[in-house]
Motif scaffolding. Structure first.
Motif, short mmCIF file in Angstrom:
data_model
loop_
_atom_site.label_atom_id
_atom_site.label_comp_id
_atom_site.label_asym_id
_atom_site.label_seq_id
_atom_site.Cartn_x
_atom_site.Cartn_y
_atom_site.Cartn_z
N ARG A 145 0.84 -1.20 0.00
CA ARG A 145 0.00 0.00 0.00
C ARG A 145 0.88 1.26 0.00
NH1 ARG A 145 -5.44 -0.33 -0.92
NH2 ARG A 145 -5.90 1.27 0.65
N LYS A 146 1.98 1.22 0.73
CA LYS A 146 2.88 2.36 0.77
C LYS A 146 3.47 2.62 -0.62
CE LYS A 146 4.29 1.68 5.59
NZ LYS A 146 5.42 1.28 6.47
N GLU A 147 3.88 1.54 -1.28
CA GLU A 147 4.46 1.67 -2.62
C GLU A 147 3.46 2.29 -3.60
OE1 GLU A 147 5.66 -2.19 -3.80
OE2 GLU A 147 7.26 -2.36 -2.30
N GLU A 148 2.19 1.98 -3.40
CA GLU A 148 1.14 2.49 -4.30
C GLU A 148 0.62 3.85 -3.86
OE1 GLU A 148 -1.68 -0.64 -3.99
OE2 GLU A 148 -0.66 -1.95 -5.44
N GLY A 149 1.15 4.35 -2.74
CA GLY A 149 0.70 5.65 -2.25
C GLY A 149 -0.70 5.63 -1.69
N LYS A 150 -1.13 4.50 -1.18
CA LYS A 150 -2.49 4.35 -0.65
C LYS A 150 -2.44 4.25 0.88
CE LYS A 150 -4.15 1.90 -4.77
NZ LYS A 150 -4.69 0.61 -5.29
N PRO A 151 -3.54 4.60 1.56
CA PRO A 151 -3.57 4.51 3.03
C PRO A 151 -3.44 3.06 3.49
CG PRO A 151 -5.76 4.99 2.15
CD PRO A 151 -4.81 5.13 1.00
N TYR A 152 -2.81 2.88 4.63
CA TYR A 152 -2.58 1.53 5.15
C TYR A 152 -2.92 1.47 6.65
CZ TYR A 152 1.83 3.85 6.32
OH TYR A 152 2.78 4.75 6.78
N ASP A 153 -3.90 2.27 7.05
CA ASP A 153 -4.25 2.36 8.47
C ASP A 153 -5.49 1.55 8.85
OD1 ASP A 153 -5.80 4.05 6.91
OD2 ASP A 153 -6.20 5.43 8.57
N LYS A 154 -6.10 0.85 7.88
CA LYS A 154 -7.33 0.12 8.20
C LYS A 154 -7.28 -1.32 7.68
CE LYS A 154 -10.32 4.19 8.38
NZ LYS A 154 -11.52 4.87 7.83
N PRO A 155 -6.29 -2.10 8.12
CA PRO A 155 -6.22 -3.49 7.67
C PRO A 155 -7.35 -4.32 8.27
CG PRO A 155 -4.63 -3.12 9.40
CD PRO A 155 -5.22 -1.78 9.07
N ASN A 156 -7.79 -5.32 7.55
CA ASN A 156 -8.78 -6.26 8.10
C ASN A 156 -8.42 -7.68 7.71
OD1 ASN A 156 -10.39 -7.27 5.68
ND2 ASN A 156 -10.65 -5.05 5.41
N ILE A 157 -9.01 -8.60 8.42
CA ILE A 157 -8.81 -10.02 8.15
C ILE A 157 -10.18 -10.68 8.14
CG2 ILE A 157 -8.46 -10.62 10.58
CD1 ILE A 157 -6.35 -12.62 9.67
N VAL A 158 -10.41 -11.61 7.22
CA VAL A 158 -11.70 -12.29 7.11
C VAL A 158 -11.56 -13.71 7.65
CG1 VAL A 158 -13.49 -13.10 5.54
CG2 VAL A 158 -12.37 -10.90 5.11
N THR A 159 -12.45 -14.07 8.57
CA THR A 159 -12.47 -15.42 9.14
C THR A 159 -13.92 -15.84 9.33
OG1 THR A 159 -12.61 -14.80 11.49
CG2 THR A 159 -10.42 -14.81 10.50
N LYS A 169 -7.50 -12.39 19.42
CA LYS A 169 -6.36 -11.77 20.10
C LYS A 169 -5.46 -11.05 19.09
CE LYS A 169 -5.92 -14.95 24.04
NZ LYS A 169 -5.02 -15.92 24.70
N PHE A 170 -5.16 -11.73 17.99
CA PHE A 170 -4.32 -11.11 16.98
C PHE A 170 -4.94 -9.80 16.50
CE2 PHE A 170 -3.85 -10.35 12.40
CZ PHE A 170 -2.50 -9.99 12.37
N ALA A 171 -6.23 -9.85 16.18
CA ALA A 171 -6.90 -8.66 15.66
C ALA A 171 -6.87 -7.52 16.67
CB ALA A 171 -8.34 -9.00 15.28
N ARG A 172 -7.11 -7.83 17.93
CA ARG A 172 -7.16 -6.77 18.95
C ARG A 172 -5.76 -6.26 19.30
NH1 ARG A 172 -10.67 -8.06 24.18
NH2 ARG A 172 -12.11 -8.56 22.48
N TYR A 173 -4.81 -7.18 19.48
CA TYR A 173 -3.47 -6.77 19.88
C TYR A 173 -2.76 -5.97 18.80
CZ TYR A 173 -3.88 -10.28 23.64
OH TYR A 173 -4.27 -11.01 24.73
N PHE A 174 -2.97 -6.35 17.53
CA PHE A 174 -2.22 -5.72 16.43
C PHE A 174 -3.09 -4.81 15.55
CE2 PHE A 174 0.13 -9.59 17.59
CZ PHE A 174 1.34 -9.00 17.93
N GLU A 175 -4.23 -4.41 16.11
CA GLU A 175 -5.10 -3.40 15.50
C GLU A 175 -5.47 -3.74 14.06
OE1 GLU A 175 -2.65 0.08 16.29
OE2 GLU A 175 -3.89 0.54 18.04
N VAL A 176 -6.08 -4.89 13.93
CA VAL A 176 -6.60 -5.35 12.64
C VAL A 176 -8.09 -5.62 12.82
CG1 VAL A 176 -6.48 -7.15 10.88
CG2 VAL A 176 -4.39 -6.36 11.99
N GLU A 177 -8.90 -5.10 11.92
CA GLU A 177 -10.34 -5.35 12.01
C GLU A 177 -10.62 -6.82 11.69
OE1 GLU A 177 -14.58 -4.15 9.83
OE2 GLU A 177 -12.68 -3.36 9.07
N LEU A 178 -11.42 -7.45 12.54
CA LEU A 178 -11.79 -8.85 12.33
C LEU A 178 -13.18 -8.90 11.70
CD1 LEU A 178 -10.90 -11.82 12.86
CD2 LEU A 178 -12.19 -11.69 15.00
#
Length: 501
Positions: A145-159, A169-178
């Protein structure tokens, strides 16, 4: 070394623990004691308290290994004082870890040559392995995302909503939307179609489960991969897959080698397995393997040299015991493919026997699948008299630890009893469990048949609802028993006088 001296006199050392003053001394709970005590006494008193723990062999709630061969037990004790992180001091232990990584990578069809080193590490369990894999996905996504000049502050993971708590725990500890795919009654794993619909440009990966904690079922990783390939083509994204094979990673390769869930699928970039589950090692070891070097960002790997040589490390902790890694290597070479296959076939056969026995009672509906992790998950066909929670609680008096729980959202209304079949759960134990389940069902039936009818005045006084005939029936047997015990205790306290009662 501290030499213990008894303050009550030199002769006390001749007594055993129960004839000494320590038999009437309470063990410290909050503060370290001022004085030492004899080593035999410390051992005896702690052992006595531990007798109240459950029997690990009868703990059918856990997937974790509870039995190993004496030779492996000895290996563990021989290496219990080795710190794995001291790689320069223990180079052979490091080599054994690397061998395990290579063997596991080949087991899950990593695209490497016979003499090529796999990319992976040992962990203290699958929770740490998932954290490391998740961090790799997050960093790789952010870099792109940085290389493309796009924002990278709202990562998410689908489960799926059925994932183990370590994903939360991963989502909460490392600030990733679950983003969770909700379950439905009768379908207790992640639906690949719904999962792919939830994917967007901020999705760092989709996590698939090979062996759901709730029912043991394998999720359809092949379908997920195919759908995601199409979505990536349409959108220009490159959303990958992680497979959480904590439970199924040491089962599917032996029982279902034709099943495509691993690195044979192009979007699968990392896989974790639990050595201390069906890897057949005592608690304290997990593994994570990456498809290639490109899938593990170099900046996540630390290099240290203060232990003697340059050592790369990618872990969440630093020091950890080496004994479980050595035990894993023992199991891999001791059992080989043939041994693991026989053990998994035994587990599957005993699960089938238990499943048939529970169905034969006419009281249970089986919700687990035959082709997944060897376990039996069942609901009661009729929960009006008692629930699976009552069955679970009453099995404890026979020593069995069999959990009851509700399903994940949106199937919380479904309550399940689950029995995990491990290597050391033999056919004779399965037969004994079935006999005890039948005893419990009979006893609960008897209790339900004698449910106490409370008269209207009493019911009104206690704040309960009243039936049309002027009485109220206690619908929960457990509630009735608890109220009866509470009433008895109240009378005892009211009439109790000083002295023996």
């Amino acid at each position: 070394m501290v030499i213990s001296h008894s303050s009550s006199g030199a002769g006390e050392s001749a007594y055993n623990t129960f004839s000494s003053r320590y038999a009437r001394v309470e063990l410290p709970r909050y503060r370290m004691p001022e004085n030492s005590i004899p080593k035999e006494t410390a051992y005896q008193m702690i052992t006595d308290e531990l007798m109240l723990d459950g029997n690990p062999r009868l703990d059918l709630a856990s997937f974790v290994t509870t039995w190993m061969e004496p030779e492996c037990d000895k290996l563990i004790m021989d290496s219990i004082n080795k710190n794995y992180v001291d790689m320069d001091e223990y180079p052979v232990t490091t080599e054994l870890q690397n061998r395990c990584v290579n063997m596991i990578a080949h087991l899950v069809n990593a695209p490497i040559n016979e003499d090529e080193k796999a990319i992976g590490v040992s962990t203290v369990g699958s929770s740490e392995a998932i954290m490391l894999a998740g961090l790799a996905f997050k960093r790789k996504w952010a870099n792109k995302r940085k290389e493309e000049g796009k924002p990278y502050d709202k990562p998410n993971i689908v489960t799926g909503a059925n994932v183990q708590v370590c994903w939360e725990k991963f989502a909460r500890y490392f600030e990733v939307e679950l983003k969770e795919v909700k379950l439905t009654e009768g379908y207790y794993v992640m639906d690949p179609l719904k999962a792919v619909e939830m994917v967007d440009e901020n999705t760092i990966c989709v996590a698939a489960i090979l062996g759901s904690t709730l029912t043991g079922e394998y999720e359809d990783v092949k379908l997920l991969n195919d759908l995601l390939v199409e979505k990536n083509k349409e959108t220009g994204w490159n959303v990958p897959i992680h497979v959480d094979a904590a439970s199924g990673g040491f089962i599917a390769p032996f029982l279902h080698p034709e099943l495509e869930w691993d690195f044979r699928l192009p979007l699968v970039k990392s896989i974790n397995v639990s050595g201390h589950k069906y890897g057949l090692v005592y608690p304290g070891v997990g593994w994570v393997v990456w498809r290639s070097k490109d899938d593990l960002p170099e900046e996540l790997i630390f290099h240290i040299n203060y232990l003697g040589t340059d050592q790369p490390t990618f872990t969440l902790n630093f020091s950890k015991g080496a004994s479980q890694i050595i035990a894993q290597y023992y199991q891999l070479i001791r059992l080989g493919f043939e041994g693991y296959k026989h053990i998994m076939e035994n587990c599957q056969a005993n699960a089938a026997m238990l499943r048939e026995g529970m169905e034969a009672t006419g009281r249970f509906s089986i919700v687990s699948k035959e082709d997944g992790v060897p376990l039996v998950a069942a609901t009661l066909k009729d929960s009006t008299k008692f629930s699976v929670f009552d069955v679970s609680e009453n099995l404890r008096k026979f020593g069995w630890i069999v959990p009851a729980y509700t399903m994940a959202p949106d199937a919380e209304h479904v309550a399940v009893l689950r029995v995990v079949i491990r290597e050391d759960f033999s056919r004779s134990l399965a037969q004994r469990l079935l006999a005890d389940i039948n005893k419990v069902l009979h006893e609960l039936d008897v209790h339900a048949a004698h449910a106490i009818k409370v008269t209207a005045p009493t019911a009104t006084q206690n704040g309960n609802g009243v039936d049309g005939d002027g009485t109220v029936t206690q619908k929960s047997v457990l509630d009735t028993e608890k109220k009866f015990v509470a009433a008895c205790m109240s009378l005892v306290k009211k009439n109790k006088k000083t002295g023996v009662c």
